[in-house]
Design a protein around this motif. Structure first.
Motif, mmCIF file in Angstrom:
data_model
loop_
_atom_site.group_PDB
_atom_site.id
_atom_site.type_symbol
_atom_site.label_atom_id
_atom_site.label_comp_id
_atom_site.label_asym_id
_atom_site.label_seq_id
_atom_site.Cartn_x
_atom_site.Cartn_y
_atom_site.Cartn_z
ATOM 1 N N THR A 133 0.838 -1.205 0.000
ATOM 2 C CA THR A 133 0.000 0.000 0.000
ATOM 3 C C THR A 133 0.873 1.255 0.000
ATOM 4 O O THR A 133 0.661 2.183 -0.793
ATOM 5 C CB THR A 133 -0.919 0.012 1.248
ATOM 6 N N VAL A 134 1.853 1.252 0.865
ATOM 7 C CA VAL A 134 2.737 2.426 0.948
ATOM 8 C C VAL A 134 3.508 2.597 -0.366
ATOM 9 O O VAL A 134 3.710 3.714 -0.853
ATOM 10 C CB VAL A 134 3.695 2.294 2.158
ATOM 11 N N ARG A 135 3.903 1.464 -0.948
ATOM 12 C CA ARG A 135 4.634 1.533 -2.223
ATOM 13 C C ARG A 135 3.790 2.214 -3.309
ATOM 14 O O ARG A 135 4.298 2.966 -4.137
ATOM 15 C CB ARG A 135 5.008 0.111 -2.660
ATOM 16 N N LYS A 136 2.494 1.972 -3.257
ATOM 17 C CA LYS A 136 1.616 2.589 -4.261
ATOM 18 C C LYS A 136 1.384 4.073 -3.971
ATOM 19 O O LYS A 136 0.969 4.825 -4.852
ATOM 20 C CB LYS A 136 0.277 1.847 -4.318
ATOM 21 N N ILE A 137 1.604 4.443 -2.744
ATOM 22 C CA ILE A 137 1.456 5.872 -2.406
ATOM 23 C C ILE A 137 2.744 6.619 -2.707
ATOM 24 O O ILE A 137 2.738 7.688 -3.325
ATOM 25 C CB ILE A 137 1.084 6.039 -0.910
#
Ligand SMILES: Nc1ncnc2c1ncn2[C@@H]1O[C@H](COP(=O)(O)OP(=O)(O)OP(=O)(O)O)[C@@H](O)[C@H]1O
Length: 914
Positions: free
Chosen positions: A268-272
């Motif tokens: 999730t953080v990677r996509k942000i």
């Protein structure tokens, strides 16, 4: 409900909850309903005007008002706004749970459940904020508070903007190569988005980036991008240089199983955390991420459970969970704490405290504090402001253009400014210079003979005595030292016994402000700060002429003034003419008249931004030297004092009318400063009168939305944020935060310590209003300006100043009385023309606190050809020059913070584009 305007007296003020860059927040109880607690944010009017924070306060208020309409639980609510003579007040929801950052620090990290719970609340709130067309721009754990149940509340909307406004910021979006010099930072270093760093662009997605940083921080305990300085932090951001650590809970053996982060979170953080904001995940897609599979986004009650009321099993993995109970205990009974009621009158709200100590060294400053710290500020028009160290070509060209325009006047024509009918006839028209060149000026008032400097004028022996050889090389022949003369060492500025005994007769008179004079002043509606007999010689800047012409004045510097004085001392003193009565009023008017006070000729306003003051050995006590005023590109005034015997006679003749000399105990320069300060104070109090926060609409609105129940209102996306633009904080003189302050760099009232900082080689302070604080004593103006740490550090302020000035006005440079500027090295070199680049009233006792002289002659500024440079222009240009020279040096980049980071990033970007 019947509307009733609230005032501060409706509340009992309790303890201080915290303070920020422009406010102090107090817990307060509603006197009419003691169950109601508020956090009242108190902003000192004087402070926010002085610090140019009105804009932020306005934005915050209007944004909170707008967002309050949806009654979203994730936004701290603004209940009332009111003001009194000194302060603005915001009555906000009291966040009993304190800052989210404090909770995070307490537990070091949050477990996955707690992280997700907070993330969900943040997503829901950010979605709501964006749906209103607002971008927060400074999301970080410090700006997230917890209510008494442990629900999140986002606060601090002082940096918010609207979607429409933001698009404007990205004016170079289409051409990412063309990052211009007017970029401004928004946000806090660790949470700032790459698009802002690289393209000066801020969108909704920038808030999502900050959310990604916070999620990481929840799990790792620190933000993903953190360098040893802002530059390193920014580099990490644009290089997406972050890693997940897996040993967070190593010191807690029972949580060993938690030492690896759930890959769903990492994903999730990677996509942000995606550099390209267009590729970054949107809020709606984010809600669909597998990490949130268990979340029913429509179940607001579930989402908005407070952590202190939650099922504790949800938190079972939270490290040191037992402490959470303790935290809950600590927070909830907070209301029962014994606090001493603080009567409103005793609250020192006008006196702003410093920003609270940073909990983490570099990430707790708010956007405004951060801007201030890094010397980045917005200009008056809320436009982007040049960043320190970036190109200044526009500004510079502006100056050159104007200068050339002046110089390129057809021979004989007169710049408009010279045609001022009020301009008095220069004295030298009457004098007998025989070598003058007849100007072909077609203006009657100015078609006159320009005096030719007489080569036979003897050098002024007094000032030559101590000129050493190396200096003598730079002096014209006529100024070579006269060994027969002895230079009078400059004395501390105490009142010496007067050599002329006749003058002492006038002294008792001079200190009396007699009734006749008072009557006159009352009639004129003025108060005289000082009045004395003087000789005054006006020299206009002429378009042509060999000596006293505009070409000669391309550089007002030591040599020029020395040359003029040494060759024309007699003339400048007007020894043959009758002295005039010089008067300075508290309104800053400087005028002269004959000794009876009639036929007053206005000289200049002391507050005039184009006015510079210099002194040339001006010693009132010994009645020597010259006080020189310069109205940029218009005139020079040489003011000197007649011999005491002359004054005595004049006083005797004017006895029947009035006693002409007033306030002889205070010297002219001090009075100039005092007058300027009075004007500043006056301006400030006028502005304070016009600054209010009345908002009946807001109060009624808040009454209507007083319920704390959360109603999900499908809020339309606003095209812009009219509420923000049509600010309801009335700031009628919105044009300027404090105009005079732009010209008077130091706010000595707020920075008393800076006034006489003895370690003054770099005793500099620059605030976000573009004010320069400086305490440097120098012997040579150009040298000083070049080497002045203040000048270097204050480039932004100066550039702001230039931006604001389409005209040729300039910050004043005021030369303090020589007694205060005197240093051993000055004495030894014999240079009398000393500058003091700090327009403020010097009030130190004579002879004390002599700052260090800066002397780096090799860096002396050389103005470009055809460029008219006054002292202040030198300052600007030297600042820019030195700043440009620093570009490219790693060392300087590292030390110059965010602006250097910008440059560095741009440089890298340009290199990679090649
Ligand atoms: N509603 C509130 N309830 C409880 N405490 C609060 C509230 N609002 C602010 N505070 C406390 O007061 C401190 C200062 O508030 P805030 O950050 O809003 O001030 P500011 O002048 O806007 O500062 P900044 O420089 O961050 O913009 C906060 O850090 C917080 O600890």
């Amino acid at each position: 409900m019947k509307y009733r305007k609230r005032t501060a007296s409706d509340f009992v003020f309790k303890e201080e909850l915290g303070h920020g860059s422009y406010s102090t927040v107090y817990k307060a109880i509603d006197k009419h309903d003691p169950k109601k607690l508020y956090a009242i944010k108190v902003c000192s009017k004087a402070h926010i005007i002085r610090e140019a924070k009105v804009k932020y306060v306005t934005i915050e208020k209007n944004t909170l008002n707008l967002l309050a309409r949806g009654n979203h639980p994730g936004i701290v609510k603004l209940h009332y706004t009111f003001h009194d003579a000194d302060n603005l007040y915001f009555a906000l929801d009291f966040a009993a749970g304190g800052e989210l950052l404090s909770l995070l620090h307490k537990y070091r990290t949050f477990n996955e459940q707690l992280s997700r719970h907070f993330t969900v609340q943040l997503i829901d709130t950010i979605e709501y904020i964006h749906s209103k067309g607002v971008i927060h721009r400074d999301l970080k754990p410090e700006n997230v508070l917890l209510d008494k149940e442990g629900r999140l509340m986002i606060t601090d909307f002082g940096a918010a903007t609207t979607v429409a406004n933001t698009e404007v910021y990205g004016e170079n979006d289409d051409d990412p190569n063309s990052i211009n010099a007017t970029s401004s930072f928004v946000g806090t270093a660790e949470y700032v988005s790459p698009e802002l760093l690289l393209y000066n662009k801020c969108t909704r997605s920038s808030d999502i980036w900050a959310l990604g940083c916070m999620i990481y921080q929840f799990l790792e305990g620190c933000p993903p991008f953190r360098g040893s300085n802002e530059l390193k932090t920014f580099e990490k951001i644009v290089e997406l240089d972050y890693t997940w650590n897996s040993n967070n809970y190593d010191d807690n053996p029972k949580d060993n199983q938690t030492n690896s982060i759930n890959p769903l979170i990492i994903d999730t953080v990677r996509k942000i955390l995606v550099i390209d904001d267009k590729e970054r995940i949107t809020i709606s897609d984010l809600k669909g991420e597998p990490w949130f599979n268990s979340i029913n986004w429509n179940n607001k009650l579930d989402i908005w459970k407070g952590i202190f009321t939650m099922d504790q099993s949800l938190l079972r993995d939270q490290p040191r969970l037992d402490s959470l109970d303790h935290q809950k205990q600590r927070i909830i009974p907070n209301r029962q704490l014994h606090v001493i009621d603080t009567p409103i009158k005793n609250i020192t709200i006008s006196k702003q405290k410093k920003k609270k100590p940073m909990k983490i060294s570099t990430n707790t400053s708010s956007i405004v504090e951060w801007r201030k710290k890094l010397g980045i500020s917005l200009n008056q028009n809320n436009e982007k402001t040049p960043v320190t160290g970036l190109t200044n070509s526009n500004n510079e060209q502006k100056i050159i253009y104007h200068s050339q325009k002046m110089i390129n006047q057809p021979n004989g024509s007169i710049p408009l400014s010279y045609k001022n009918p009020q301009m008095t006839q220069p004295y030298y028209y009457q004098n007998s210079y025989s070598n003058g060149i007849q100007n072909k000026l077609d203006n009657n008032a100015l078609s006159q003979q320009v005096p030719q400097i007489s080569s036979t004028t003897p050098p002024i022996s007094r000032r030559m005595a101590n000129v050493n050889k190396s200096e003598a090389e730079f002096l014209p022949n006529s100024q070579l030292p006269n060994n027969n003369s002895s230079r009078q060492p400059l004395q501390p500025h105490t009142k010496p016994p007067l050599s002329d005994t006749t003058l002492s007769n006038t002294e008792p008179l001079s200190n009396t402000y007699n009734s006749k004079q008072q009557e006159l002043d009352i009639e004129y509606g003025r108060h005289i700060l000082k009045q004395d007999f003087i000789y005054i010689c006006e020299i206009p800047f002429l378009a042509v002429g060999p000596a006293l012409s505009i070409n000669s004045y391309n550089k007002i510097d030591n040599d020029l003034i020395t040359d003029i004085v040494s060759k024309n001392e007699e003339f400048l003193r007007k020894s043959n003419s009758k002295p005039k009565l010089l008067t300075l009023t508290d309104k800053g008017h400087l005028m002269y008249s004959d000794n009876l006070g009639v036929n007053e000729h206005s000289i200049v306003d002391v507050s005039d931004s184009g006015l510079s003051m210099y002194d040339f050995e001006f010693e009132e006590a010994t009645r020597k030297g010259f006080l020189i005023l310069e109205k940029y590109k218009e005139k020079l005034w040489f003011i000197s004092l007649p011999p005491a015997s002359v004054v005595s006679q004049l006083c005797a003749t004017s006895m029947n009318y009035k006693r002409p000399i007033l306030n002889s105990g205070e010297n002219w320069v001090d009075c100039f400063f005092r007058s300027r300060n009075l004007l500043e104070d006056n301006n400030l109090s006028n502005e304070m009168k016009t600054l209010n926060i009345d908002d009946k609409q807001s109060d009624e609105n808040v009454y209507n939305h007083a319920s704390t129940s959360f109603v999900t209102t499908p809020a339309p996306v606003l095209p812009a944020l009219p509420a923000i633009q049509t600010c309801s904080i009335k700031y009628e003189q919105e044009k300027k935060a404090l105009p005079a302050r732009q010209m008077t760099p130091l706010d000595h009232k707020q920075s008393p310590a800076l006034r006489y900082n003895k370690k003054s080689t770099s005793s500099t302070s620059l605030n976000n209003g573009g004010h320069i604080s400086n305490n440097i004593y120098v012997k040579d103006i150009n040298t000083a300006l070049y080497t002045s740490a203040a000048a270097v550090a204050s480039k932004n302020a100066l550039m702001n100043h230039l931006n604001k000035e389409n005209k040729e006005s300039s910050p004043s440079i005021i030369f303090a009385p020589s007694s205060r500027r005197q240093t051993p090295s000055q004495l030894s070199t014999g240079k009398e023309y000393r500058s003091y680049i700090r327009p403020q009233k010097p009030n130190k006792p004579p002879g004390s606190a002599l700052p260090t002289v800066i002397h780096q002659p090799e860096k002396k500024y050389r103005p470009p050809k055809n460029m008219i440079v006054t002292s202040s222009r030198c300052e600007v240009l030297n600042t820019l020059n030195s700043s440009n020279q620093r570009v490219g040096s790693d060392q300087s980049i590292a030390s110059s913070g965010a602006s250097a980071a910008f440059r560095s990033l741009q440089k890298k970007k340009n290199e990679s584009n090649r």
